[in-house]
Design an enzyme around this catalytic site. Sequence first.
Site, short mmCIF file in Angstrom:
data_model
loop_
_atom_site.label_atom_id
_atom_site.label_comp_id
_atom_site.label_asym_id
_atom_site.label_seq_id
_atom_site.Cartn_x
_atom_site.Cartn_y
_atom_site.Cartn_z
N ARG A 1 -3.53 -8.48 -2.87
CA ARG A 1 -2.52 -9.11 -1.99
C ARG A 1 -3.19 -9.91 -0.88
O ARG A 1 -4.17 -9.48 -0.28
CB ARG A 1 -1.62 -8.05 -1.37
CG ARG A 1 -0.72 -8.67 -0.28
CD ARG A 1 0.38 -7.78 0.20
NE ARG A 1 -0.02 -6.43 0.43
CZ ARG A 1 0.84 -5.43 0.56
NH1 ARG A 1 2.13 -5.66 0.49
NH2 ARG A 1 0.42 -4.22 0.78
N ARG B 1 -1.84 6.10 1.39
CA ARG B 1 -0.44 5.66 1.57
C ARG B 1 0.45 6.18 0.45
O ARG B 1 1.59 6.58 0.67
CB ARG B 1 -0.38 4.12 1.63
CG ARG B 1 -0.85 3.58 2.98
CD ARG B 1 -1.32 2.14 2.91
NE ARG B 1 -0.31 1.20 2.50
CZ ARG B 1 -0.56 -0.03 2.06
NH1 ARG B 1 -1.80 -0.48 1.97
NH2 ARG B 1 0.41 -0.83 1.73
N LYS C 1 8.47 -4.55 -2.60
CA LYS C 1 9.64 -4.58 -1.70
C LYS C 1 9.72 -5.92 -0.97
O LYS C 1 10.76 -6.58 -0.97
CB LYS C 1 9.55 -3.44 -0.68
CG LYS C 1 9.49 -2.05 -1.31
CD LYS C 1 9.45 -0.95 -0.26
CE LYS C 1 8.17 -0.87 0.54
NZ LYS C 1 6.95 -0.51 -0.25
N ARG D 1 11.88 6.48 5.80
CA ARG D 1 10.82 7.05 4.95
C ARG D 1 10.66 8.54 5.14
O ARG D 1 9.69 9.12 4.64
CB ARG D 1 9.49 6.39 5.29
CG ARG D 1 9.38 5.03 4.72
CD ARG D 1 7.99 4.53 4.80
NE ARG D 1 8.05 3.11 4.83
CZ ARG D 1 7.14 2.29 4.32
NH1 ARG D 1 6.07 2.78 3.78
NH2 ARG D 1 7.30 1.02 4.39
N ARG E 1 -4.38 -7.58 4.68
CA ARG E 1 -3.92 -6.53 5.61
C ARG E 1 -5.00 -5.47 5.80
O ARG E 1 -5.71 -5.14 4.84
CB ARG E 1 -2.65 -5.89 5.06
CG ARG E 1 -1.42 -6.41 5.72
CD ARG E 1 -0.16 -5.97 5.04
NE ARG E 1 -0.04 -4.53 4.85
CZ ARG E 1 1.05 -3.98 4.35
NH1 ARG E 1 2.08 -4.72 3.99
NH2 ARG E 1 1.13 -2.67 4.18
P1 AP5 Z 1 4.71 -6.65 -1.81
O1 AP5 Z 1 6.00 -7.32 -2.09
O2 AP5 Z 1 3.95 -7.09 -0.60
O3 AP5 Z 1 4.89 -5.05 -1.84
P2 AP5 Z 1 5.54 -4.06 -0.78
O4 AP5 Z 1 6.28 -3.02 -1.56
O5 AP5 Z 1 6.30 -4.81 0.26
O6 AP5 Z 1 4.21 -3.43 -0.25
P3 AP5 Z 1 3.77 -2.90 1.18
O7 AP5 Z 1 2.30 -2.60 1.04
O8 AP5 Z 1 4.17 -3.83 2.26
O9 AP5 Z 1 4.51 -1.57 1.28
P4 AP5 Z 1 4.13 -0.40 2.17
O10 AP5 Z 1 5.34 0.43 2.08
O11 AP5 Z 1 2.87 0.26 1.86
O12 AP5 Z 1 3.81 -1.12 3.56
P5 AP5 Z 1 4.65 -1.32 4.88
O13 AP5 Z 1 4.23 -2.61 5.46
O14 AP5 Z 1 6.09 -1.10 4.66
O15 AP5 Z 1 3.80 -6.82 -3.11
C1 AP5 Z 1 2.47 -6.35 -3.13
C2 AP5 Z 1 1.58 -7.34 -3.91
O16 AP5 Z 1 2.00 -7.36 -5.27
C3 AP5 Z 1 1.68 -8.79 -3.44
O17 AP5 Z 1 0.43 -9.39 -3.53
C4 AP5 Z 1 2.67 -9.45 -4.40
O18 AP5 Z 1 2.41 -10.83 -4.58
C5 AP5 Z 1 2.43 -8.65 -5.68
N1 AP5 Z 1 3.64 -8.47 -6.46
C6 AP5 Z 1 4.88 -8.13 -6.02
N2 AP5 Z 1 5.72 -8.04 -7.03
C7 AP5 Z 1 5.02 -8.30 -8.15
C8 AP5 Z 1 5.34 -8.33 -9.54
N3 AP5 Z 1 6.57 -8.04 -9.97
N4 AP5 Z 1 4.36 -8.60 -10.42
C9 AP5 Z 1 3.08 -8.87 -10.00
N5 AP5 Z 1 2.72 -8.86 -8.70
C10 AP5 Z 1 3.67 -8.57 -7.79
O19 AP5 Z 1 4.10 -0.12 5.77
C11 AP5 Z 1 2.76 -0.11 6.21
C12 AP5 Z 1 2.53 1.13 7.07
O20 AP5 Z 1 3.41 1.11 8.21
C13 AP5 Z 1 2.82 2.47 6.37
O21 AP5 Z 1 1.71 2.91 5.64
C14 AP5 Z 1 3.12 3.36 7.59
O22 AP5 Z 1 1.93 3.76 8.22
C15 AP5 Z 1 3.87 2.42 8.53
N6 AP5 Z 1 5.31 2.49 8.31
C16 AP5 Z 1 6.10 1.56 7.69
N7 AP5 Z 1 7.39 1.96 7.66
C17 AP5 Z 1 7.41 3.17 8.29
C18 AP5 Z 1 8.46 4.10 8.56
N8 AP5 Z 1 9.72 3.89 8.17
N9 AP5 Z 1 8.14 5.23 9.20
C19 AP5 Z 1 6.87 5.49 9.61
N10 AP5 Z 1 5.83 4.65 9.36
C20 AP5 Z 1 6.11 3.51 8.72
#
Ligand code: AP5
Length: 306
Positions: free
Chosen positions: A208, A248, A97, A173, A237
């Site tokens: 990552r 997760r 994402k 979410r 992270r």
């Molecule tokens: P990356 O682009 O960083 O992936 P991402 O989908 O953004 O991953 P996140 O881990 O940030 O998602 P998440 O939903 O778990 O975390 P969030 O911060 O939102 O890519 C990942 C890796 O892969 C990178 O190294 C990249 O280089 C590589 N990559 C990307 N694309 C690639 C490709 N095509 N090919 C190869 N490699 C690739 O949330 C964290 C926490 O916050 C949650 O667990 C929850 O506790 C809380 N939270 C967040 N939002 C909410 C909400 N709405 N409500 C309640 N709690 C929430």
Amino acid sequence: MASLAFSSATTTKASSKPGPLFLLPPNRLKVEAVGFSDLPERPRISLRHGSNQGHRISSQFPPKTSVVSKQSTEVEVNMNTEDCLKVMISGAPASGKGTQCELIKNKYGLVHIAAGDLLREEIAAGTEKGKRAKEYMEKGLLVPSEIVVMMVKDRLLQPDAQEKGWLLDGYPRSLEQAKALEELGIRPDIFILLDVSEENLVERVVGRRLDPETGKIYHLKYSPPENEEIAARLTQRFDDTEEKVKLRLQTHHQNVEDVLSTYEDVIVRIKGDAAKENVFAEIDKVLSSVKEKKSQASMDSKAAAV
Ligand code: AP5
């Protein structure tokens, strides 16, 4: 005249025979599954797009076959008179994402609002909200809505997001969060769902790394740092361990269907296992088509008002 062309760089063995013209209201984009590839490792599907202008364009799309459960799906495009795009992007942890948001933001100039980033900012600032949020994030659970909902809503209503359009990453979410947005009349033009295999997700999480100076996302294997200096300052992270990503993922699976049901009519599913440039190429086709359609609707409405 609005065009719905989704020219595709991918190849397919699926049928590309012309189908019937679709007669649709101006705000609807019809996406019809017409054939499946026999390639087991990467199933592909051929889509036809239609508009009320009588255009019909055949193209190929590479989502999983399970992605299109219905034989025919109408994707509704919210036609507000403003041209600015409103996009939601969703997917499992590490589905890409954030990576795609960076590319989308650079091309379309949208304001990127990531719920996870907003929460990490609170943690870094040492606020009460941040401290509470971290307890949940460490367990791979959703942070309670009373913390997240206002945070995201306030950011969405800032003038820059209203003027330039927004790209909402990882929000909503849960059904509760989706309902809170619906009550405010906040709806996306399009909801992008990135679909990535679980094996790839785990590999992406553990590899990552983040550059604390530029905020850029790296991956030790897929997007390595450009030089030694950057490599030396990269951080990981706190929730990026194999054990935590499994939690997760569980949370994601428990909630995703509720969210999808709210946006059924505007969902586009994109296969996210490919290289990031190829994933972006698919997203770009979808967004440019929606943008063009919105611009046309805006021009039509201005012309009608004269
Ligand atoms: P990356 O682009 O960083 O992936 P991402 O989908 O953004 O991953 P996140 O881990 O940030 O998602 P998440 O939903 O778990 O975390 P969030 O911060 O939102 O890519 C990942 C890796 O892969 C990178 O190294 C990249 O280089 C590589 N990559 C990307 N694309 C690639 C490709 N095509 N090919 C190869 N490699 C690739 O949330 C964290 C926490 O916050 C949650 O667990 C929850 O506790 C809380 N939270 C967040 N939002 C909410 C909400 N709405 N409500 C309640 N709690 C929430």
